[in-house]
Design a protein around this motif. Sequence first.
Motif, mmCIF file in Angstrom:
data_model
loop_
_atom_site.group_PDB
_atom_site.id
_atom_site.type_symbol
_atom_site.label_atom_id
_atom_site.label_comp_id
_atom_site.label_asym_id
_atom_site.label_seq_id
_atom_site.Cartn_x
_atom_site.Cartn_y
_atom_site.Cartn_z
ATOM 1 N N GLY A 1 0.908 -1.422 0.185
ATOM 2 C CA GLY A 1 -0.094 -0.152 -0.086
ATOM 3 C C GLY A 1 0.707 1.186 -0.091
ATOM 4 O O GLY A 1 0.696 2.336 -0.610
ATOM 5 N N PRO B 1 -6.701 1.113 -0.999
ATOM 6 C CA PRO B 1 -7.367 0.299 -1.833
ATOM 7 C C PRO B 1 -6.878 0.180 -3.302
ATOM 8 O O PRO B 1 -6.333 0.911 -3.915
ATOM 9 C CB PRO B 1 -8.848 1.289 -1.785
ATOM 10 C CG PRO B 1 -8.881 1.904 -0.652
ATOM 11 C CD PRO B 1 -7.304 2.427 -0.368
ATOM 12 N N SER C 1 -8.148 5.212 4.537
ATOM 13 C CA SER C 1 -7.653 3.760 4.709
ATOM 14 C C SER C 1 -6.821 3.727 6.136
ATOM 15 O O SER C 1 -6.761 2.709 7.017
ATOM 16 C CB SER C 1 -6.654 3.426 3.732
ATOM 17 O OG SER C 1 -6.001 2.237 3.836
ATOM 18 N N ARG D 1 -9.110 3.712 9.101
ATOM 19 C CA ARG D 1 -9.796 2.326 9.278
ATOM 20 C C ARG D 1 -8.992 1.182 9.707
ATOM 21 O O ARG D 1 -7.918 0.551 9.554
ATOM 22 C CB ARG D 1 -10.135 1.837 7.981
ATOM 23 C CG ARG D 1 -11.003 0.463 7.966
ATOM 24 C CD ARG D 1 -11.198 0.077 6.528
ATOM 25 N NE ARG D 1 -9.849 -0.459 5.821
ATOM 26 C CZ ARG D 1 -9.662 -0.187 4.396
ATOM 27 N NH1 ARG D 1 -10.455 0.334 3.691
ATOM 28 N NH2 ARG D 1 -8.550 -0.493 3.979
ATOM 29 N N ASP E 1 -2.675 1.053 3.931
ATOM 30 C CA ASP E 1 -3.564 0.087 3.303
ATOM 31 C C ASP E 1 -4.316 0.888 2.021
ATOM 32 O O ASP E 1 -5.470 1.159 2.450
ATOM 33 C CB ASP E 1 -4.462 -0.955 4.132
ATOM 34 C CG ASP E 1 -3.505 -1.823 5.071
ATOM 35 O OD1 ASP E 1 -2.408 -2.089 4.859
ATOM 36 O OD2 ASP E 1 -4.306 -2.078 6.182
#
Length: 465
Positions: A235, A457, A405, A408, A455
């Motif tokens: 990522g 997407p 991200s 999350r 991370d």
Amino acid sequence: MTPAMLLPYRPVFGQPVLRRLLPGLATSALGDGLALVAVTWLALQLAPDGQRGTWTAFAVAAYTLPGAAGTVLLGRWLGGRSGAQLAGWDATVRAAALGAIPVAHLAGVLDVGLYVALLALSSLLHPWGSAGRFTLVAELLPQRHHLAANALLGVFGQAATIVGPPLAGLLIAWVGAVWVIAVDAASFAVLAVSYRLVVRDREAAAVRDRAAPAGAGPSRTSGFRIIARDRSLLGLLSLSFAFFFLFGPFYVAMPVHVTDDLRASAGTLAAYYTAFGVGSLLGGLLTGHLRGRPLRTTLAGIVVLFGAALMPLGLGAPVVLSLPAFALAGLIWAPYQPTATALFQRRTGTVDLPRVLAANGAVTVLAVPLGTMLGGPATAAFGARHTLLACAVTILALGLVAAVSAARPGPGAHNTEQTGPAGPHDRPGPQTTGPHDRPGPHDQPEPHDRSARVDVPDRVRPGAT
């Protein structure tokens, strides 16, 4: 520069090996600053009439891009080397290849083809050399000082982009571009000697013992495989590639915007780049003060703010507004690479770090040229200002996706900042930490650094749909 601003950097200056290497690193950075002008100017002088643009582009590409091939082709032989060895060998190769240019000139055999070939040879180990410098930081300093050390190395380069080009202009007018290249070669020779003299045999042996894994040597692509297995590293690499790629069109659209939209001179364009450089230098000095903040969130915030700072250019703001905004963009840009490198240093032990950083460098070194190639047709099709606006908006959107991200929490997110010891101040021995390793008793994350995961997407990963 106030003492408070230097406070995060005192441990770096206090480390004996790094303290003695810093003059050589600063000297080579200045040499690269001179090369920003000298490389293209000498290409213009050597190229045949009617082919100057083509050969200048080849020269610029040759000074950077072959390192991506060197990362893959030489991975099996260089992957297990210490940081000092890699950085020293890169400096030696650059000094020899660049030094061959004035030698060929004196011998009367220097033409544009040989010139480009020697530039390509000089850059072959560059990602390994950069990986070696930051691996040496990880080997010599505890984790909490990595960000400040990374930032300090970046400050040398940022200062050189301000001082180097005007100094190169004076030297070219005085002695010629080929001798400015000779000065660049001499600067890398100083750095190569610094590594040879400063990193004593005892220290080098200790580093080799830590960095040399048992068993079969690494494969050519082992750095890429390590990144691919770790979602956090993948990522981070994807975010960096996309960020640099989206900034690439600026190198085409900015000159066109200044000349066609603003009806301004080359001096105005130079003022924009100088403002960006000054902002970057200040941002680099401030980067060390970001220690203790969540690195993953910091990276996302940098991308968001950078896109916002570029908006005045895309919206057609007058110079009096867009010039300080571009300086602010430089200030925001500067902390990105040191912070991203610190994240790699935390996620990867010193055994794998050279291979991982070299793989990261091989990918990111391609990002800006690819984006610049896109900038040509985009500027022709949509106009310079609209291209600048599209880049600013997409960079801002990329940062927002990365911020979501970062916010999350994932499974095991509270442990993702944990890495093995990074240097002699921590637990010694080979470190092979990764997302599946069991943390040791010394592997504690720093305060407030709750997550090192980036991370992103799949939709923002290069090549993903």
